[in-house]
Structures are given as C-alpha cells and as structure tokens.
Scaffold this motif. Structure first.
Motif, PDB file in Angstrom:
ATOM      1  N   THR A 119      37.753  23.988  34.498  1.00 29.31           N
ATOM      2  CA  THR A 119      36.758  25.023  34.765  1.00 29.31           C
ATOM      3  C   THR A 119      37.316  25.875  35.889  1.00 29.31           C
ATOM      4  O   THR A 119      37.457  25.410  37.024  1.00 29.31           O
ATOM      5  CB  THR A 119      35.407  24.411  35.175  1.00 29.31           C
ATOM      6  N   LEU A 120      37.687  27.108  35.565  1.00 28.54           N
ATOM      7  CA  LEU A 120      38.376  27.985  36.519  1.00 28.54           C
ATOM      8  C   LEU A 120      37.379  28.854  37.276  1.00 28.54           C
ATOM      9  O   LEU A 120      36.552  29.536  36.673  1.00 28.54           O
ATOM     10  CB  LEU A 120      39.365  28.894  35.798  1.00 28.54           C
ATOM     11  N   VAL A 121      37.484  28.829  38.601  1.00 21.34           N
ATOM     12  CA  VAL A 121      36.681  29.675  39.475  1.00 21.34           C
ATOM     13  C   VAL A 121      37.633  30.601  40.226  1.00 21.34           C
ATOM     14  O   VAL A 121      38.543  30.135  40.918  1.00 21.34           O
ATOM     15  CB  VAL A 121      35.852  28.851  40.478  1.00 21.34           C
ATOM     16  N   GLY A 122      37.447  31.912  40.088  1.00 21.25           N
ATOM     17  CA  GLY A 122      38.279  32.881  40.782  1.00 21.25           C
ATOM     18  C   GLY A 122      37.456  33.676  41.780  1.00 21.25           C
ATOM     19  O   GLY A 122      36.381  34.182  41.434  1.00 21.25           O
ATOM     20  N   ILE A 123      37.934  33.770  43.018  1.00 23.95           N
ATOM     21  CA  ILE A 123      37.191  34.430  44.089  1.00 23.95           C
ATOM     22  C   ILE A 123      38.020  35.570  44.661  1.00 23.95           C
ATOM     23  O   ILE A 123      39.163  35.363  45.080  1.00 23.95           O
ATOM     24  CB  ILE A 123      36.837  33.434  45.212  1.00 23.95           C
ATOM     25  N   THR A 124      37.436  36.773  44.678  1.00 25.68           N
ATOM     26  CA  THR A 124      38.120  37.900  45.281  1.00 25.68           C
ATOM     27  C   THR A 124      37.191  38.593  46.275  1.00 25.68           C
ATOM     28  O   THR A 124      36.004  38.315  46.342  1.00 25.68           O
ATOM     29  CB  THR A 124      38.635  38.888  44.214  1.00 25.68           C
ATOM     30  N   GLY A 125      37.766  39.505  47.042  1.00 24.29           N
ATOM     31  CA  GLY A 125      37.035  40.204  48.096  1.00 24.29           C
ATOM     32  C   GLY A 125      37.988  40.478  49.241  1.00 24.29           C
ATOM     33  O   GLY A 125      39.028  39.824  49.368  1.00 24.29           O
ATOM     34  N   THR A 126      37.656  41.427  50.084  1.00 23.38           N
ATOM     35  CA  THR A 126      38.532  41.732  51.214  1.00 23.38           C
ATOM     36  C   THR A 126      38.492  40.619  52.254  1.00 23.38           C
ATOM     37  O   THR A 126      39.513  40.260  52.829  1.00 23.38           O
ATOM     38  CB  THR A 126      38.126  43.069  51.858  1.00 23.38           C
ATOM     39  N   LYS A 127      37.321  40.075  52.492  1.00 21.92           N
ATOM     40  CA  LYS A 127      37.212  39.021  53.493  1.00 21.92           C
ATOM     41  C   LYS A 127      36.314  37.900  52.959  1.00 21.92           C
ATOM     42  O   LYS A 127      35.438  38.121  52.123  1.00 21.92           O
ATOM     43  CB  LYS A 127      36.652  39.571  54.806  1.00 21.92           C
TER      44      LYS A 127
END
Length: 522
Positions: A119-127
């Motif tokens: 189960t893949l969780v991908g997290i993005t964002g500047t901070k």
C-alpha cells in the motif's frame, strides 16, 4: 519475473518509449534474431562501475559514451540509451525516447513489481513532508504490527524498525524498486515515501500509482537553473502526484488549491481536505461544532501544547506531541487523515502512535539551565520554515525577550532564492547571524555566506562568518552561555542530524549539528 532483451524491448515498445533495437549495422523494431535475446539479465544498473556479467545498463543523465569503454570485458550484456552508442560497444542497444522512464519500467519488471504488493503512500509539499511521513509510518506501524517501510529525506526504513540515512528525498527509481523488493521480502505491507518535485521532474517515480497521495502545501522553493526555472514549473511537477494517486489528502490552506481540486476532479480522484485553526473561536461558533470541516484540528488553549482533532467527522479528542512546534500539529493531522485514507479506522488506538514520535533533525531542543540557554537544531532551510521556527520561539519564549542567534548557511549551486529568504525571515527578529557551511557542489562556501550577508538590510542585527560548521556552532553556543543574565536561544538550521556535508559534489563526513551541541552541553 525474468527480464530479457526481448521482453525489455517489448515492454518499452508497449509504453511508446522504444525507438529501435540496434546491434552492429542492424536496426530493427524488436530483438528477434539477436543471439541471447531470451537469456535473462543477471543484473540491472545505471552505473558502469557496477557492471558484472549479464548486466543491462541504462545510460541516463549526463552519460558520456566513453563510459562504455571496457564494459564488454566486465560483462555488459546490453544497454539502454537515448542515442546509438554502437561505436563504443558491440553489445545490443535499446534506443529509447526517455532513459529515465525506461529505467523505472525496467526496474519494476526486474524486481517483479514489488510496488504492487505494498500500500503506497506518497507525500509532497514544500514543508512538512518528512515529519508527516514519520508520523504516518508510526500510525501504520502500530496498526499493522510493524509492517510499514519508509523512504524519507532523512532516513530509509525497510523492515519497520531499523533506519539508515538516505541520500535523496525520493530515491532513484531503480533504487526505490530494489528497496521495495527488500521491504516486501521483509514482510512489509505499507510504504510511506516523500515525493519531491524533482522526483517527477526526472522521472524517479514514473509508473508508480500511490494508493494515497498527500499534498500538504506549496510555497516558492527549489527555484534555480538546475532545479525548477519558475514557481509554475515547481508546482506543476508536484501536481503530478495528484494524477498518479487513488485518493488525495489535501491541506485546505494550500495556495492554488482550486487548481489542485481541478486536477483531482479531472483524474476522478476523491479528495479529503484537512484544516488547522490556532483559535477555533475565530472561525467557528463553539456551540455549533457540527459546522466544522470533517477533518480539522484546533489548539486547546493559548499555550498551543495540545490540539483537539477530528477526522472524517469523528471526534478524536486531544493530542499532545513529543515533537514541539505548532506546525507539527498540522503535520500530525495530515498523518491521521492519510492513515485513515489508507484504511486505519478513525477510532483505532494506532492513531495515537505518533504522539511519541520524534524525527531526527527536527525540533531537537537542548537546555542549559545554568547558563540560561536553549539550543534548537532543526532542518529549516527557507523563508517559510524559518518564519515558522521563529514563531515557535516567540510563542514559547517571547515573554522573556530572548537574545536569538541563527546559525545558518544555504545550499550551493541551487535554490538561490533561499539565501535572501532566510535572511529576510530572520533579520528583524534575531540578534545575530552566524553564517557557515551547508551543502554545495562546486560553489565556494565563502561566496554563499557573502551572498547571505549582503542580503542584510537591518543595521541592528549583527553577523559573522565562520566557514567551519563545527566551529561556528561552538562559537554561537559558547557566546550564548556566557550571558547568563538573559535567556539566549541559539537556532542551528539546515542540516538537522545529517552526518555529512556535501562539498565538491561529495559527501564529507561531519559530526552532526546535534552531536556538536550535545558535546558542548555535556
């Protein structure tokens, strides 16, 4: 699953990447008739130094044809490249439109698609990516009995409990899939990974579909000739996560949020938004909490040491974190929302696992009560993160009117806007800058520090430059400890707990900011 020259050509052709197969003077659309076309490759690599018998080499990036010299003797079986390299080798070549995309597809095939078993969780964002990733892993580990792996800019974890320092925020596709295979073989069922803008810019996650994607926030960063030329390009790359996930968790305060919502709608991705309020009464009537957003959190009192959380309309009560800083409660709420989207029931006790989670290099605080000194080591490295750090100092220590020293450098050769941003964020709120070495490829540390010093416009703030990072920290801490009549706060930012400094594009061993402070205060 075995990977052969024939199956590799077929796979790349299916994805419209294969231009032709070249072998000597023969050019063709598949590998038929080539000796050994059905022989499995023993190894896949993108580094000529690692070639062994039976290797398929992917020539990506700044690959020079002369790198192929002598590789046939080492065991090169075939190569993948964006141009014909038959003048340098007699081995068959798969000529493709994009070698980085090809590497990701071939690695998935070579390692028998471990991404499909997680189960893949991908997290993005500047901070907030790293802290949110650690919090999410803590919840999923608690829920699954320790079966959650982690890829982060700080550490990688492939067995749910052992952590090894990472080199990249998001690993190269080949390395990511190799580590995924190891994680699956270790019994992992979840993987939480930070997904940087560069990961999409250079195809490190090409072909990945995340079961849950999280988009935390966006502010200008990584703008430079070798990263993103504009904010638009930076945001565009980050937005690709939305097109490549099955569910999206979205920070409601995110800039350009309407565009992100449009992305999700265009790709039929359901969205769960989360909101955090410093003061609930400024936004909602306490007597009508039914009007609250389904997923939100708010400070319990003026100390902001605890936040009340609700997820998907369910009240979860108060949460108190071991990791200080108001912004970390936003990361905590994001983690709870992500874990719920990944299948954790909102009333699961696992949701509280993050309360005692610490993140290496994030908000590491040290106290010397005898010298009336506080030292904070943090990874803050741009305008926004420095503002958030100073806001925290103001809330916690502002009444004591502390003298604040900021020990900082900035990245060399890239993210040039960070230099002025860090100075602008701090110069009207601190007493002293100490500029020092951070990470660089070829740009001299002295030039980076001079650039930062030249950005100072407040003539009341003092500054000095001490290139040796260890000596810079020692000087700042010793000066703070020498003035016991007032509270002094020393902020050491940019490196966290990293045990290296990048110099001339190489990792040079370094004691670590936290270790230097611990030694000084011991």
């Amino acid at each position: 699953m075995t990977l052969t020259l024939a199956s590799a050509a077929s796979l790349l052709s299916q994805h419209n990447l294969l231009r032709e197969v070249v072998h000597g003077d023969v050019w063709q659309l598949d590998a038929s008739g080539i000796d050994g076309a059905d022989t499995p490759f023993e190894k896949l690599s993108y580094d000529t130094r690692e070639i062994a018998p039976g290797t398929l080499l992917v020539c990506k990036g700044r690959f020079k044809p002369e790198f192929l010299d002598g590789t046939a003797e080492k065991g090169l079986a075939a190569y993948v490249a964006e141009t014909d390299l038959s003048e340098r080798t007699d081995r068959p070549g798969l000529i493709v439109n994009d070698a980085r995309k090809a590497l990701s597809l071939l690695a998935a095939e070579f390692y028998d698609h471990p991404e499909r078993e997680l189960t893949l969780v991908g997290i993005t964002g500047t901070k907030g990516k790293t802290t949110t990733a650690y919090f999410t892993q803590a919840i999923l580990n608690a829920y699954s009995g320790g079966r959650c792996a982690l890829f982060s800019s700080v550490d990688n974890c492939l067995d749910g409990h052992a952590y090894a320092e990472s080199d990249l925020t998001t690993p190269e596709s080949f390395d990511a899939l190799r580590m995924m295979r190891e994680a699956v073989d270790n019994g992992m069922t979840y993987l939480v990974m930070e997904v940087s803008s560069q990961a999409y810019k250079v195809q490190r996650v090409y072909g990945f579909t995340f079961d849950v994607g999280a988009f935390l926030n966006i502010t200008p960063d990584h703008i430079s000739p070798i990263e993103h030329p504009t904010l638009e390009d930076y945001l565009y790359c980050k937005r690709q996560l939305i097109a490549n996930c099955r569910k999206l968790v979205l920070g409601s305060g995110c800039k350009h949020i309407n565009l992100l919502r449009e992305d999700a709608a265009a790709h039929n991705v359901p969205v769960s938004e989360f909101s955090v309020f410093d003061n609930l009464e400024d936004h909602y009537d306490p007597e009508h909490l039914e009007d609250l957003p389904a997923t939100c959190a708010w400070a319990v009192d003026c100390t902001h040491r605890a936040y009340h959380m609700r997820v998907d309309g369910v009240d979860l009560g108060e949460y108190t974190l071991d990791l200080d800083g108001d912004f970390n409660y936003r990361n905590a709420l994001a983690a709870v929302a992500i874990a719920h989207a990944a299948g954790v029931p909102v009333d699961s006790e696992a949701m509280h696992a993050m309360e005692h989670t610490k993140v290496p290099g994030r908000m590491m605080q040290y106290y010397d009560e005898g010298a009336n000194t506080v030292v904070i080591v943090d990874y803050a490295h741009n305008y926004d993160s420095v503002v958030k750090l100073l806001d925290y100092v103001d809330v916690r220590y502002g009444e004591e009117n502390p003298g604040i020293t900021l020990v900082t450098g900035s990245a060399g050769n890239k993210a040039l806007d960070r230099r002025e941003g860090i100075v602008q964020a701090a110069q009207d709120r601190i007493m002293r800058f100490v500029f020092t070495a951070e990470d660089t490829d070829t740009e001299p540390y002295e030039d980076i520090c001079r650039d930062m010093a030249n950005c100072i416009t407040n003539d009341r703030v003092k500054s000095s430059t001490i290139i040796d990072r260890t000596k810079a920290i020692e000087s700042a801490v010793e000066k703070a400890r020498s003035d016991a009549d007032r509270l002094d706060v020393v902020l050491i930012i940019g490196k966290g707990h990293e045990r290296w400094i990048k110099d001339l594009n190489k990792h040079v061993p370094y004691e670590g900011d936290d270790c230097v402070v611990e030694r000084l205060l011991r």
